[in-house]
Design a protein around this motif. Structure first.
Motif, PDB file in Angstrom:
ATOM      1  N   THR A   1     -15.524  -7.654 -35.162  1.00  0.00           N
ATOM      2  CA  THR A   1     -14.698  -8.196 -34.108  1.00  0.00           C
ATOM      3  C   THR A   1     -14.389  -7.248 -33.162  1.00  0.00           C
ATOM      4  OG1 THR A   1     -14.116  -9.920 -35.551  1.00  0.00           O
ATOM      5  CG2 THR A   1     -12.606  -9.637 -33.635  1.00  0.00           C
ATOM      6  N   TYR A   2     -13.965  -5.757 -33.762  1.00  0.00           N
ATOM      7  CA  TYR A   2     -13.557  -5.011 -32.725  1.00  0.00           C
ATOM      8  C   TYR A   2     -14.654  -4.294 -31.768  1.00  0.00           C
ATOM      9  CZ  TYR A   2      -9.490  -4.937 -35.817  1.00  0.00           C
ATOM     10  OH  TYR A   2      -8.452  -5.234 -36.582  1.00  0.00           O
ATOM     11  N   HIS A   3     -15.783  -4.642 -32.151  1.00  0.00           N
ATOM     12  CA  HIS A   3     -17.032  -3.846 -31.644  1.00  0.00           C
ATOM     13  C   HIS A   3     -17.323  -4.768 -30.506  1.00  0.00           C
ATOM     14  CE1 HIS A   3     -17.695  -0.219 -34.010  1.00  0.00           C
ATOM     15  NE2 HIS A   3     -17.667  -0.902 -34.910  1.00  0.00           N
ATOM     16  N   ARG A   4     -17.456  -6.165 -30.900  1.00  0.00           N
ATOM     17  CA  ARG A   4     -17.967  -7.209 -29.770  1.00  0.00           C
ATOM     18  C   ARG A   4     -16.580  -7.161 -28.603  1.00  0.00           C
ATOM     19  NH1 ARG A   4     -18.403 -10.481 -34.329  1.00  0.00           N
ATOM     20  NH2 ARG A   4     -16.336 -11.942 -33.876  1.00  0.00           N
ATOM     21  N   GLY A   5     -15.283  -6.815 -28.951  1.00  0.00           N
ATOM     22  CA  GLY A   5     -14.403  -6.946 -27.931  1.00  0.00           C
ATOM     23  C   GLY A   5     -14.602  -5.713 -27.141  1.00  0.00           C
ATOM     24  N   ALA A   6     -14.733  -4.405 -27.714  1.00  0.00           N
ATOM     25  CA  ALA A   6     -15.084  -3.302 -27.189  1.00  0.00           C
ATOM     26  C   ALA A   6     -16.158  -3.471 -26.049  1.00  0.00           C
ATOM     27  CB  ALA A   6     -15.271  -2.248 -27.812  1.00  0.00           C
ATOM     28  N   ALA A   7     -17.448  -3.985 -26.624  1.00  0.00           N
ATOM     29  CA  ALA A   7     -18.423  -4.344 -25.881  1.00  0.00           C
ATOM     30  C   ALA A   7     -18.317  -5.219 -24.525  1.00  0.00           C
ATOM     31  CB  ALA A   7     -19.653  -4.757 -26.610  1.00  0.00           C
ATOM     32  N   ALA A   8     -17.511  -6.366 -24.817  1.00  0.00           N
ATOM     33  CA  ALA A   8     -17.280  -7.064 -23.918  1.00  0.00           C
ATOM     34  C   ALA A   8     -16.296  -6.445 -22.702  1.00  0.00           C
ATOM     35  CB  ALA A   8     -16.508  -8.293 -24.421  1.00  0.00           C
ATOM     36  N   ALA A   9     -15.412  -5.588 -23.015  1.00  0.00           N
ATOM     37  CA  ALA A   9     -14.690  -4.857 -22.075  1.00  0.00           C
ATOM     38  C   ALA A   9     -15.345  -3.712 -21.338  1.00  0.00           C
ATOM     39  CB  ALA A   9     -13.533  -4.173 -22.781  1.00  0.00           C
ATOM     40  N   ARG A  10     -16.450  -3.081 -21.982  1.00  0.00           N
ATOM     41  CA  ARG A  10     -17.346  -2.208 -21.215  1.00  0.00           C
ATOM     42  C   ARG A  10     -18.017  -2.906 -20.297  1.00  0.00           C
ATOM     43  NH1 ARG A  10     -17.444   0.297 -26.462  1.00  0.00           N
ATOM     44  NH2 ARG A  10     -19.246  -0.859 -27.050  1.00  0.00           N
ATOM     45  N   ALA A  11     -18.625  -4.169 -20.828  1.00  0.00           N
ATOM     46  CA  ALA A  11     -19.386  -4.806 -19.958  1.00  0.00           C
ATOM     47  C   ALA A  11     -18.690  -5.369 -18.610  1.00  0.00           C
ATOM     48  CB  ALA A  11     -20.093  -6.169 -20.466  1.00  0.00           C
ATOM     49  N   ALA A  12     -17.613  -5.737 -18.870  1.00  0.00           N
ATOM     50  CA  ALA A  12     -16.607  -6.345 -17.461  1.00  0.00           C
ATOM     51  C   ALA A  12     -16.265  -4.967 -16.721  1.00  0.00           C
ATOM     52  CB  ALA A  12     -15.336  -6.760 -18.192  1.00  0.00           C
ATOM     53  N   LEU A  13     -16.126  -3.791 -17.129  1.00  0.00           N
ATOM     54  CA  LEU A  13     -15.947  -2.648 -16.229  1.00  0.00           C
ATOM     55  C   LEU A  13     -17.091  -2.087 -15.561  1.00  0.00           C
ATOM     56  CD1 LEU A  13     -13.730  -0.590 -18.683  1.00  0.00           C
ATOM     57  CD2 LEU A  13     -12.856  -1.591 -16.635  1.00  0.00           C
ATOM     58  N   HIS A  14     -18.181  -2.207 -16.081  1.00  0.00           N
ATOM     59  CA  HIS A  14     -19.593  -1.922 -15.333  1.00  0.00           C
ATOM     60  C   HIS A  14     -20.115  -2.943 -14.470  1.00  0.00           C
ATOM     61  CE1 HIS A  14     -19.722   1.712 -17.430  1.00  0.00           C
ATOM     62  NE2 HIS A  14     -19.737   1.206 -18.527  1.00  0.00           N
ATOM     63  N   HIS A  15     -19.907  -4.275 -14.670  1.00  0.00           N
ATOM     64  CA  HIS A  15     -20.095  -5.264 -14.134  1.00  0.00           C
ATOM     65  C   HIS A  15     -19.103  -6.193 -13.446  1.00  0.00           C
ATOM     66  CE1 HIS A  15     -24.408  -4.175 -14.966  1.00  0.00           C
ATOM     67  NE2 HIS A  15     -23.838  -4.233 -16.577  1.00  0.00           N
ATOM     68  N   PRO A  16     -18.199  -5.865 -12.569  1.00  0.00           N
ATOM     69  CA  PRO A  16     -17.138  -6.756 -12.148  1.00  0.00           C
ATOM     70  C   PRO A  16     -17.616  -7.989 -11.451  1.00  0.00           C
ATOM     71  CG  PRO A  16     -17.053  -4.557 -11.060  1.00  0.00           C
ATOM     72  CD  PRO A  16     -18.152  -4.395 -11.929  1.00  0.00           C
ATOM     73  N   ASP A  17     -16.804  -8.902 -11.456  1.00  0.00           N
ATOM     74  CA  ASP A  17     -16.979 -10.036 -10.707  1.00  0.00           C
ATOM     75  C   ASP A  17     -16.973  -9.688  -8.971  1.00  0.00           C
ATOM     76  OD1 ASP A  17     -18.167 -11.551 -12.839  1.00  0.00           O
ATOM     77  OD2 ASP A  17     -15.987 -12.572 -12.916  1.00  0.00           O
ATOM     78  N   THR A  18     -17.915 -10.186  -8.356  1.00  0.00           N
ATOM     79  CA  THR A  18     -17.673  -9.662  -6.778  1.00  0.00           C
ATOM     80  C   THR A  18     -17.525 -11.027  -6.086  1.00  0.00           C
ATOM     81  OG1 THR A  18     -20.084  -9.917  -6.506  1.00  0.00           O
ATOM     82  CG2 THR A  18     -19.230  -7.839  -7.011  1.00  0.00           C
ATOM     83  N   ASP A  19     -17.140 -12.455  -6.866  1.00  0.00           N
ATOM     84  CA  ASP A  19     -16.826 -13.654  -6.302  1.00  0.00           C
ATOM     85  C   ASP A  19     -15.514 -13.407  -5.135  1.00  0.00           C
ATOM     86  OD1 ASP A  19     -18.749 -14.357  -7.408  1.00  0.00           O
ATOM     87  OD2 ASP A  19     -17.748 -15.547  -9.205  1.00  0.00           O
TER      88      ASP A  19
END
Length: 100
Positions: free
Chosen positions: A82-100
């Protein structure tokens, strides 16, 4: 690893008898047995009884109100995945921010 804390019911009863002569030691003994049956740890019982001894309005049956709620007691904490999935989601959000 062994538990450092060892139950000392006789000593706890003697302390309660010395500090709270207004309490029925037989009643406290019964309440301690009920707390043990309710799966309260010795550490939790020791702390709760000490708090009751210090409270001039407390009575031995108040110990049972301090027992853990069953639904909280049996719930398991989330696993490492659970912690690894949450960390991966946070890293993905930091590297690919929404540009909308």
């Amino acid at each position: 690893m062994t538990d450092v804390l060892r139950p000392a019911t006789a000593q706890l009863l003697a302390l309660a008898e010395a500090c709270r002569p207004d309490w029925s030691i037989d009643q406290l003994r019964d309440v301690l047995a009920q707390a043990r049956y309710a799966d309260m740890t010795w550490g939790r019982v020791l702390v709760a009884v000490a708090q009751l001894i210090a409270d001039p309005e407390a009575e031995p049956p108040d110990l049972l109100a301090a027992r853990p709620e069953a639904w909280r007691h049996r719930r398991r904490p989330p696993g490492p995945d659970t912690y690894h999935r949450g960390a991966a989601a946070a890293r993905a959000a930091l590297h690919h921010p929404d540009t909308d």
